[in-house]
Each structure stands twice: as structure tokens, then as C-alpha cells.
Design an enzyme around this catalytic site. Sequence first.
Site, PDB file in Angstrom:
ATOM      1  N   HIS A 125      -3.925  -4.658   7.708  1.00 32.97           N
ATOM      2  CA  HIS A 125      -4.080  -3.546   8.637  1.00 32.97           C
ATOM      3  C   HIS A 125      -3.220  -3.778   9.885  1.00 32.97           C
ATOM      4  CE1 HIS A 125      -5.626   0.029  10.479  1.00 32.97           C
ATOM      5  NE2 HIS A 125      -6.243   0.296   9.357  1.00 32.97           N
ATOM      6  N   GLY A 126      -2.246  -2.899  10.051  1.00 34.46           N
ATOM      7  CA  GLY A 126      -1.395  -2.943  11.242  1.00 34.46           C
ATOM      8  C   GLY A 126      -0.353  -4.048  11.224  1.00 34.46           C
ATOM      9  N   THR A 155      -6.892   6.482   9.711  1.00 34.12           N
ATOM     10  CA  THR A 155      -6.788   5.397   8.740  1.00 34.12           C
ATOM     11  C   THR A 155      -8.102   4.635   8.826  1.00 34.12           C
ATOM     12  OG1 THR A 155      -5.558   3.403   8.106  1.00 34.12           O
ATOM     13  CG2 THR A 155      -5.640   3.897  10.448  1.00 34.12           C
ATOM     14  N   THR A 156      -8.302   3.635   7.955  1.00 36.54           N
ATOM     15  CA  THR A 156      -9.557   2.879   7.991  1.00 36.54           C
ATOM     16  C   THR A 156      -9.669   2.189   9.350  1.00 36.54           C
ATOM     17  OG1 THR A 156      -9.172   2.499   5.654  1.00 36.54           O
ATOM     18  CG2 THR A 156     -10.931   1.227   6.684  1.00 36.54           C
ATOM     19  N   ARG A 210       3.355  18.839   1.253  1.00 39.84           N
ATOM     20  CA  ARG A 210       3.982  20.001   0.628  1.00 39.84           C
ATOM     21  C   ARG A 210       3.226  20.493  -0.598  1.00 39.84           C
ATOM     22  NH1 ARG A 210       9.267  21.937   1.878  1.00 39.84           N
ATOM     23  NH2 ARG A 210       9.150  21.941   4.125  1.00 39.84           N
ATOM     24  N   GLY A 265       1.065  -1.481   4.404  1.00 44.65           N
ATOM     25  CA  GLY A 265       1.465  -0.131   4.053  1.00 44.65           C
ATOM     26  C   GLY A 265       2.386   0.505   5.074  1.00 44.65           C
ATOM     27  N   HIS A 266       1.828   0.885   6.200  1.00 47.47           N
ATOM     28  CA  HIS A 266       2.533   1.760   7.135  1.00 47.47           C
ATOM     29  C   HIS A 266       3.904   1.235   7.563  1.00 47.47           C
ATOM     30  CE1 HIS A 266       3.434   3.745  10.983  1.00 47.47           C
ATOM     31  NE2 HIS A 266       2.936   4.796  10.362  1.00 47.47           N
ATOM     32  N   GLU A 276      -8.426   0.424  -3.255  1.00 51.31           N
ATOM     33  CA  GLU A 276      -9.179   0.415  -2.000  1.00 51.31           C
ATOM     34  C   GLU A 276     -10.096   1.630  -2.012  1.00 51.31           C
ATOM     35  OE1 GLU A 276      -6.530  -0.052   1.384  1.00 51.31           O
ATOM     36  OE2 GLU A 276      -8.045   0.978   2.582  1.00 51.31           O
ATOM     37  N   GLU A 307     -11.175  -9.383   2.834  1.00 46.92           N
ATOM     38  CA  GLU A 307      -9.883  -9.050   3.441  1.00 46.92           C
ATOM     39  C   GLU A 307     -10.131  -8.991   4.936  1.00 46.92           C
ATOM     40  OE1 GLU A 307      -7.522  -5.723   1.951  1.00 46.92           O
ATOM     41  OE2 GLU A 307      -6.674  -5.451   3.959  1.00 46.92           O
ATOM     42  N   ARG A 367      -7.100  12.947   0.467  1.00 51.13           N
ATOM     43  CA  ARG A 367      -6.033  13.449   1.344  1.00 51.13           C
ATOM     44  C   ARG A 367      -4.657  12.914   0.958  1.00 51.13           C
ATOM     45  NH1 ARG A 367      -7.216  10.126   6.874  1.00 51.13           N
ATOM     46  NH2 ARG A 367      -9.231  11.116   6.669  1.00 51.13           N
ATOM     47  N   HIS A 368      -4.611  11.784   0.262  1.00 55.79           N
ATOM     48  CA  HIS A 368      -3.284  11.319  -0.180  1.00 55.79           C
ATOM     49  C   HIS A 368      -3.284  10.966  -1.674  1.00 55.79           C
ATOM     50  CE1 HIS A 368      -5.181   7.588   1.105  1.00 55.79           C
ATOM     51  NE2 HIS A 368      -4.903   7.754   2.387  1.00 55.79           N
ATOM     52  N   ASP A 419      -0.141   4.519  -0.033  1.00 58.69           N
ATOM     53  CA  ASP A 419      -0.817   5.753   0.387  1.00 58.69           C
ATOM     54  C   ASP A 419       0.104   6.711   1.150  1.00 58.69           C
ATOM     55  OD1 ASP A 419      -3.079   4.552  -0.607  1.00 58.69           O
ATOM     56  OD2 ASP A 419      -3.997   4.182   1.343  1.00 58.69           O
ATOM     57  N   HIS A 420       0.972   6.138   1.999  1.00 61.62           N
ATOM     58  CA  HIS A 420       1.789   7.015   2.853  1.00 61.62           C
ATOM     59  C   HIS A 420       2.800   7.832   2.058  1.00 61.62           C
ATOM     60  CE1 HIS A 420       0.118   5.847   6.593  1.00 61.62           C
ATOM     61  NE2 HIS A 420       0.342   4.581   6.374  1.00 61.62           N
ATOM     62  N   ASN A 429       0.854  -1.194   0.000  1.00 62.10           N
ATOM     63  CA  ASN A 429       0.000   0.000   0.000  1.00 62.10           C
ATOM     64  C   ASN A 429       0.892   1.248   0.000  1.00 62.10           C
ATOM     65  OD1 ASN A 429      -1.388   2.287   1.147  1.00 62.10           O
ATOM     66  ND2 ASN A 429      -3.072   0.923   1.645  1.00 62.10           N
ATOM     67  N   ARG A 446      -9.389   8.123  -1.404  1.00 61.79           N
ATOM     68  CA  ARG A 446     -10.356   8.561  -0.388  1.00 61.79           C
ATOM     69  C   ARG A 446     -11.220   9.687  -0.938  1.00 61.79           C
ATOM     70  NH1 ARG A 446      -8.876   6.823   5.156  1.00 61.79           N
ATOM     71  NH2 ARG A 446     -10.600   8.162   5.725  1.00 61.79           N
ATOM     72  N   HIS A 458      -5.530   3.702  -1.915  1.00 65.41           N
ATOM     73  CA  HIS A 458      -6.875   4.040  -1.429  1.00 65.41           C
ATOM     74  C   HIS A 458      -7.230   5.436  -1.926  1.00 65.41           C
ATOM     75  CE1 HIS A 458      -9.610   4.334   2.438  1.00 65.41           C
ATOM     76  NE2 HIS A 458     -10.269   4.633   1.333  1.00 65.41           N
TER      77      HIS A 458
HETATM   78  N1  PXP Z   1      -5.970  -3.063   4.228  1.00 63.14           N
HETATM   79  C1  PXP Z   1      -6.888  -2.081   4.324  1.00 63.14           C
HETATM   80  C2  PXP Z   1      -8.284  -2.386   3.888  1.00 63.14           C
HETATM   81  C3  PXP Z   1      -6.546  -0.801   4.801  1.00 63.14           C
HETATM   82  O1  PXP Z   1      -7.477   0.166   4.903  1.00 63.14           O
HETATM   83  C4  PXP Z   1      -5.204  -0.545   5.159  1.00 63.14           C
HETATM   84  C5  PXP Z   1      -4.816   0.833   5.610  1.00 63.14           C
HETATM   85  O2  PXP Z   1      -4.781   1.694   4.528  1.00 63.14           O
HETATM   86  C6  PXP Z   1      -4.277  -1.587   5.021  1.00 63.14           C
HETATM   87  C7  PXP Z   1      -4.689  -2.845   4.575  1.00 63.14           C
HETATM   88  C8  PXP Z   1      -2.835  -1.401   5.338  1.00 63.14           C
HETATM   89  O3  PXP Z   1      -2.701  -1.122   6.693  1.00 63.14           O
HETATM   90  P1  PXP Z   1      -1.297  -0.639   7.242  1.00 63.14           P
HETATM   91  O4  PXP Z   1      -1.006   0.674   6.604  1.00 63.14           O
HETATM   92  O5  PXP Z   1      -1.515  -0.559   8.712  1.00 63.14           O
HETATM   93  O6  PXP Z   1      -0.296  -1.696   6.836  1.00 63.14           O
END
Ligand code: PXP
Length: 239
Positions: A190-191, A100-101, A18, A212-213, A70, A151, A49-50, A9-10, A7, A45, A43
Site C-alpha cells: 500500500h502506497g 482505495t483500501t 469507458r 499497484g498504483h 484481494e 500483509e 468498480r474495476h 486494478d488500475h 496489482n 470489490r 481486488h
Molecule cells: N495491498 C493491499 C491490501 C491493497 O488494498 C492495495 C491497494 O489496492 C495494495 C496492496 C497496493 O497499493 P498501491 O496501489 O498503493 O500500490
Amino acid sequence: MKRLSVNIDHVATMRQARGDREPDPVAAALLAEIAGANGIVAHLREDRRHIQDNDIFLLRKLLKTKLDLEMAATDEIISIALEVVPELVTLVPEKRQELTTEGGIDVVSQRARLTKVVGKFHEKKILVSLFVAPNEDQIRASKDTGADFVELHTGEYANAVGKDIGVQLSRLQLAAKFAAESGLKINAGHGLTYKNLVPVAIIPEIEEFSIGHALIAHAIFVGIDRAVKEMIELLREVK
Ligand code: PXP
């Protein structure tokens, strides 16, 4: 082998801070693919925002693996997705104020509407995944909509401490088994981090992880190539 979708997005979040062109999330996606990622998640949104619309169209053109878009199931984003035609859409709930979601989508209460949405995507041969809590009612309802994947939301597992880690892990194991028996394919995310991925990756029914993160945070220090390869190495260990 278990698959990794990255992912990005970050990367876009930093660019938007910026209002400039860099860092470019599309470049990050291409580097992640070169490093071995099996797919890219972005994603779009409602508040943009990103990730921006143009990123999605560029990703669609340039990716060689697959694009997992997403998105919230709103009319505006659905019509963009139908124009982009990604390989997969992952439907998530979306609140404007959240960082985040935060939770899974409540498929039970939106079964009829989501069934129509899944049908629209299937007409364009776009596969559909629903991001749900590891809960049998939500999984059963997901199957009823005609979705191809669920998922499983790993956020509660990722946030658990002490004995609760085992409790959350067994929820994921049971949910994955139930979803597979229902005929769904299973992703998870997620996480997830370099430290907590392996116990979830061992769950046999889960095919792919959306991360992602933790990965992008690590990439700031070691680069995307190494960050992706280290995550793939963990998946290789579990086969
Ligand atoms: N899956 C979904 C559906 C999400 O919304 C996210 C967060 O954007 C992720 C996976 C990835 O989560 P993380 O950024 O915590 O790895």
C-alpha cells in the site's frame, strides 16, 4: 530474492471509465508476468468498480505465477473465491465510499468470524493473508485465526513526512519481527513507490510486496515491461 506481486486494478479502472474492453487488465497481468513479476493481485470489490468477475476467472486460467485475490470477507465474494481457488486470498476491509483500501482489517474484533473464513479457504487449500496495520494485537489475532500470512499495511509509512518516516519504518520492522516470531509469513503493501520501497524491502522478514498504483502510473509512460523490471531491480539491490 524479495518477491513482487503486481496489482492490476488500475488498468481495470481505466477500462471501466469507458465501459469498453480496453485496456485489458488480464493482458496487463500477462505482460507483468513476462517481465518477471512473481504474482498478480486483483481486488474484486463488492461494487465491481474495476475488476469484474470474468477477469478473475480468466486470470485463474491464464496466470503462470500465482493469483492473489484481494477481497472483503463478505459471503458473496467468499463464495466466488471458493469457486476460483486462487493460490492466495488477501482479506481487506472495504468501504464503498473509499478511493482505495484505507486501513487494515480489524482482526481483533472479528477474530471468531475470520477464523471460520480462514478454515473455509484452507479446506480448499487456499492460503490466507490478512491485511493489517503494523500492530502487535492485530498480528496476534491474525495468528489466532489460523491465517498463513499477514500483509503489513505500509500506507502510514508511505504518507509519513520528516521524522515520522523513521517512526513508521520502525513500526514496520517491529511488526515484521513479531509476526515472524509468531510463525506467520509476511507480505507488505500500500502506497509503495520506486522512491520509498527500498527501506521497507530491507526488512528481512518481509517476503513479498504488493504494488499497484505507482507501478501502473509509471507504466503509462514507459510500458508495463519496463515498469515491472525497474521495480524488480530495486528488490534485487536489497537481495
Ligand atoms: N495491498 C493491499 C491490501 C491493497 O488494498 C492495495 C491497494 O489496492 C495494495 C496492496 C497496493 O497499493 P498501491 O496501489 O498503493 O500500490
